[in-house]
Design a protein around this motif. Structure first.
Motif, PDB file in Angstrom:
ATOM      1  N   ALA A  72      43.860  68.215  34.042  1.00 40.91           N
ATOM      2  CA  ALA A  72      42.615  67.817  34.696  1.00 40.91           C
ATOM      3  C   ALA A  72      41.508  67.818  33.660  1.00 40.91           C
ATOM      4  N   VAL A  73      40.686  66.786  33.642  1.00 42.03           N
ATOM      5  CA  VAL A  73      39.586  66.769  32.677  1.00 42.03           C
ATOM      6  C   VAL A  73      38.261  66.481  33.366  1.00 42.03           C
ATOM      7  N   LEU A  74      37.247  67.226  32.938  1.00 41.40           N
ATOM      8  CA  LEU A  74      35.896  67.063  33.464  1.00 41.40           C
ATOM      9  C   LEU A  74      35.034  66.465  32.366  1.00 41.40           C
ATOM     10  N   VAL A  75      34.507  65.276  32.619  1.00 44.78           N
ATOM     11  CA  VAL A  75      33.671  64.622  31.611  1.00 44.78           C
ATOM     12  C   VAL A  75      32.287  64.359  32.194  1.00 44.78           C
ATOM     13  N   PRO A  76      31.264  64.341  31.323  1.00 40.81           N
ATOM     14  CA  PRO A  76      29.916  64.032  31.818  1.00 40.81           C
ATOM     15  C   PRO A  76      29.865  62.581  32.300  1.00 40.81           C
ATOM     16  N   ASP A  77      29.300  62.359  33.463  1.00 35.28           N
ATOM     17  CA  ASP A  77      29.254  61.032  34.079  1.00 35.28           C
ATOM     18  C   ASP A  77      28.590  60.001  33.160  1.00 35.28           C
ATOM     19  N   GLY A  78      29.305  58.906  32.900  1.00 35.14           N
ATOM     20  CA  GLY A  78      28.717  57.792  32.157  1.00 35.14           C
ATOM     21  C   GLY A  78      28.481  58.054  30.684  1.00 35.14           C
ATOM     22  N   LYS A  79      28.934  59.182  30.168  1.00 38.76           N
ATOM     23  CA  LYS A  79      28.552  59.537  28.805  1.00 38.76           C
ATOM     24  C   LYS A  79      29.734  59.558  27.836  1.00 38.76           C
ATOM     25  N   ILE A  80      30.895  59.021  28.254  1.00 39.10           N
ATOM     26  CA  ILE A  80      31.985  59.052  27.281  1.00 39.10           C
ATOM     27  C   ILE A  80      32.430  57.626  26.948  1.00 39.10           C
ATOM     28  N   SER A  81      32.875  57.436  25.713  1.00 40.00           N
ATOM     29  CA  SER A  81      33.164  56.081  25.242  1.00 40.00           C
ATOM     30  C   SER A  81      34.418  55.532  25.922  1.00 40.00           C
ATOM     31  N   MET A  82      34.496  54.185  25.973  1.00 33.79           N
ATOM     32  CA  MET A  82      35.599  53.561  26.676  1.00 33.79           C
ATOM     33  C   MET A  82      36.944  53.882  26.030  1.00 33.79           C
ATOM     34  N   LEU A 132      37.933  57.392  27.236  1.00 34.69           N
ATOM     35  CA  LEU A 132      38.199  57.352  28.677  1.00 34.69           C
ATOM     36  C   LEU A 132      39.558  56.701  28.940  1.00 34.69           C
ATOM     37  N   SER A 133      39.821  55.590  28.237  1.00 39.81           N
ATOM     38  CA  SER A 133      41.068  54.870  28.477  1.00 39.81           C
ATOM     39  C   SER A 133      42.269  55.687  28.020  1.00 39.81           C
ATOM     40  N   GLN A 134      42.117  56.489  26.981  1.00 37.71           N
ATOM     41  CA  GLN A 134      43.237  57.342  26.543  1.00 37.71           C
ATOM     42  C   GLN A 134      43.600  58.356  27.634  1.00 37.71           C
ATOM     43  N   ALA A 135      42.594  59.048  28.154  1.00 30.78           N
ATOM     44  CA  ALA A 135      42.861  60.075  29.170  1.00 30.78           C
ATOM     45  C   ALA A 135      43.520  59.440  30.391  1.00 30.78           C
ATOM     46  N   ILE A 136      43.039  58.260  30.778  1.00 29.23           N
ATOM     47  CA  ILE A 136      43.594  57.584  31.958  1.00 29.23           C
ATOM     48  C   ILE A 136      45.003  57.073  31.664  1.00 29.23           C
ATOM     49  N   ALA A 137      45.210  56.512  30.482  1.00 34.07           N
ATOM     50  CA  ALA A 137      46.542  56.012  30.120  1.00 34.07           C
ATOM     51  C   ALA A 137      47.588  57.119  30.168  1.00 34.07           C
ATOM     52  N   HIS A 138      47.208  58.325  29.778  1.00 34.60           N
ATOM     53  CA  HIS A 138      48.145  59.447  29.775  1.00 34.60           C
ATOM     54  C   HIS A 138      48.218  60.150  31.123  1.00 34.60           C
ATOM     55  N   GLY A 139      47.525  59.594  32.119  1.00 32.83           N
ATOM     56  CA  GLY A 139      47.699  60.087  33.481  1.00 32.83           C
ATOM     57  C   GLY A 139      46.951  61.363  33.820  1.00 32.83           C
ATOM     58  N   ALA A 140      45.859  61.642  33.106  1.00 35.87           N
ATOM     59  CA  ALA A 140      45.067  62.832  33.453  1.00 35.87           C
ATOM     60  C   ALA A 140      44.332  62.608  34.769  1.00 35.87           C
ATOM     61  N   GLU A 141      44.092  63.722  35.490  1.00 36.00           N
ATOM     62  CA  GLU A 141      43.182  63.682  36.642  1.00 36.00           C
ATOM     63  C   GLU A 141      41.790  63.753  36.067  1.00 36.00           C
ATOM     64  N   LEU A 142      41.095  62.627  36.012  1.00 42.74           N
ATOM     65  CA  LEU A 142      39.811  62.599  35.331  1.00 42.74           C
ATOM     66  C   LEU A 142      38.672  62.589  36.350  1.00 42.74           C
ATOM     67  N   LEU A 143      37.798  63.568  36.240  1.00 40.32           N
ATOM     68  CA  LEU A 143      36.647  63.639  37.135  1.00 40.32           C
ATOM     69  C   LEU A 143      35.375  63.487  36.318  1.00 40.32           C
ATOM     70  N   GLN A 144      34.540  62.552  36.714  1.00 37.60           N
ATOM     71  CA  GLN A 144      33.237  62.391  36.074  1.00 37.60           C
ATOM     72  C   GLN A 144      32.249  63.279  36.817  1.00 37.60           C
ATOM     73  N   VAL A 145      31.741  64.264  36.106  1.00 36.40           N
ATOM     74  CA  VAL A 145      30.880  65.267  36.728  1.00 36.40           C
ATOM     75  C   VAL A 145      29.414  64.859  36.576  1.00 36.40           C
ATOM     76  N   ASN A 146      28.688  65.012  37.656  1.00 34.72           N
ATOM     77  CA  ASN A 146      27.256  64.713  37.608  1.00 34.72           C
ATOM     78  C   ASN A 146      26.537  65.848  36.861  1.00 34.72           C
ATOM     79  N   GLY A 147      26.594  65.793  35.533  1.00 31.02           N
ATOM     80  CA  GLY A 147      26.008  66.845  34.696  1.00 31.02           C
ATOM     81  C   GLY A 147      26.367  66.553  33.257  1.00 31.02           C
ATOM     82  N   ASN A 148      25.954  67.415  32.336  1.00 33.71           N
ATOM     83  CA  ASN A 148      26.275  67.190  30.926  1.00 33.71           C
ATOM     84  C   ASN A 148      27.507  68.010  30.511  1.00 33.71           C
ATOM     85  N   PHE A 149      27.848  67.960  29.219  1.00 31.50           N
ATOM     86  CA  PHE A 149      29.051  68.666  28.757  1.00 31.50           C
ATOM     87  C   PHE A 149      28.988  70.153  29.073  1.00 31.50           C
TER      88      PHE A 149
END
Ligand SMILES: *Cc1c(COP(=O)(O)O)cnc(C)c1O
Length: 368
Positions: free
Chosen positions: A105-115, A118-135
């Motif tokens: 599971a990965v928590l990333v700051p909403d809208g603040k990570i490069s494509m 983001l595509s690597q984490a999704i390609a490898h099947g992580a549960e990716l949550l964009q959190v409304n907050g910073n790192f």
């Protein structure tokens, strides 16, 4: 016979907390090139080398720590890992968890990570949550999650991460034959400067290994450590946390580094410094690396070079020393920055018809 690099755990097993029965999760990380930088060397009069960490399996140094963290997670029987990330930690955790066959599971700051990340984490099947907050908010939640739920934290507050990452210092010494005089690198959450300092110290002192007993010192000295934060996210320089960190260098957009104290220890014990560089200085260093040294990095990765250029301009860089600068992640992670000029306008490729005269004219060539 050619020797294929076997990943940092197998290469440095005697100096890592693993035993003969450990199931090693590895993608062959480490063994990255230490590239001589002719233009920086000519500028400074010192020998400048780049430790090109973008050559790791997922494109950043995070893989060195992640092979250890996921190996430790599996050894402890964990079935799921969690991390907060500005992007590269999530890409790395997702890849290593996939090989281990556990959930990530990965928590990333909403809208603040490069494509790219983001595509690597999704390609490898992580549960990716964009959190409304910073790192810093993401790390806070990830820590609490690991304390109250059955998930294993793989951020660099996990000591296994630092153990894996210290191998980069071993490789530098193994390649140069001794420690460099200076080591420069970007500082975000400050795990990496902590790890390099640990590695350099262990190589300069005799080392008591869990599996091999006492190992002799390998290097005669330790380097002076120079760390660089982005000016809009420079809590260690400011002396207090930054509540709204801001910089184009997303991998070091961190307002309250988890390894703050350890970074100060590395600075003070080595007689070094932690300073800041502006986004303009970071982008100038990014352009220097790609256009003069042939090395393409993501913006945050250029902070160490930006620091060298800044201190050279101020007359603080000595000549005739050996300097290593870690460039932390690959340029393809976040390629948009290469496609604009220093003044911010977009760079468009020139279009031509498919005949040889048009192409020659466009290239400014005259006939033989
Ligand atoms: C994580 C990261 C950093 C910062 O490293 P810390 O250990 O957090 O100080 C710098 N550059 C890149 C590319 C990173 O992924």
């Amino acid at each position: 016979m050619a020797h294929q690099w076997r990943g940092v755990i197998r290469e440095y097993a005697q100096r890592l907390p693993v035993g003969p029965a450990t199931r090693i999760i590895s993608l062959g990380e480490g063994g990255t090139p230490l590239v001589f930088a002719p233009a920086l060397s000519e500028l400074t009069g010192s020998k400048v080398y780049l430790k090109v960490e973008g050559m790791n399996p997922t494109g950043s140094f995070k893989d060195r720590g992640m092979t250890m963290a996921i190996t430790a997670a599996v050894e402890s029987g964990a079935e799921a890992v969690v991390c907060a990330s500005t992007g590269n930690t999530s890409a790395s955790a997702a890849a290593y968890a996939t090989q281990a066959g556990i959930k990530c599971a990965v928590l990333v700051p909403d809208g603040k990570i490069s494509m790219g990340k983001l595509s690597q984490a999704i390609a490898h099947g992580a549960e990716l949550l964009q959190v409304n907050g910073n790192f810093d908010n993401c790390l806070d939640v990830a820590r609490k999650l690991s304390e109250n739920y059955p998930v294993f934290l793989v951020n660099s507050v996990n000591p296994a991460r630092i153990e894996g990452q210290k191998t980069a210092a071993f490789e530098v010494v193994d390649f140069l034959g001794d420690a460099p005089d200076y080591h420069l690198l970007p500082v975000g959450n400050a795990g990496n400067i902590t790890a390099y300092w640990k590695g350099y110290r262990e190589y300069a002192e005799s080392y008591i290994s869990a599996t091999a007993g006492e190992l002799p010192a390998v290097s005669t000295k330790t380097p002076i450590m120079w760390g660089f934060q982005a000016a809009g996210s420079a809590p260690i320089v400011a002396g207090h946390p930054i509540t709204e960190p801001d910089t184009i260098a997303s991998a070091i957009r961190i307002g309250n580094p988890a390894s703050w104290q350890q970074a100060e220890t590395a600075r003070d014990e080595s007689g070094g410094l932690i300073d800041s560089v502006t986004d303009e200085e970071i982008l100038a260093a990014h352009r220097w690396l790609s256009s003069k040294e042939g090395v393409f990095v993501e913006p945050a990765s250029a902070a160490g070079v930006a620091g060298l250029l800044k201190h050279h301009a101020a007359g603080n860089v000595p000549t005739e020393k050996t300097m290593v600068i870690t460039v932390t992640g690959h340029g393809l992670k976040d390629p948009q920055w290469a496609l604009r000029t220093a003044d911010g306008s977009d760079i468009e490729p020139t279009k031509v018809e498919f005949d040889v005269v048009s192409v020659a004219n466009a290239l400014g060539l005259t006939g033989l």
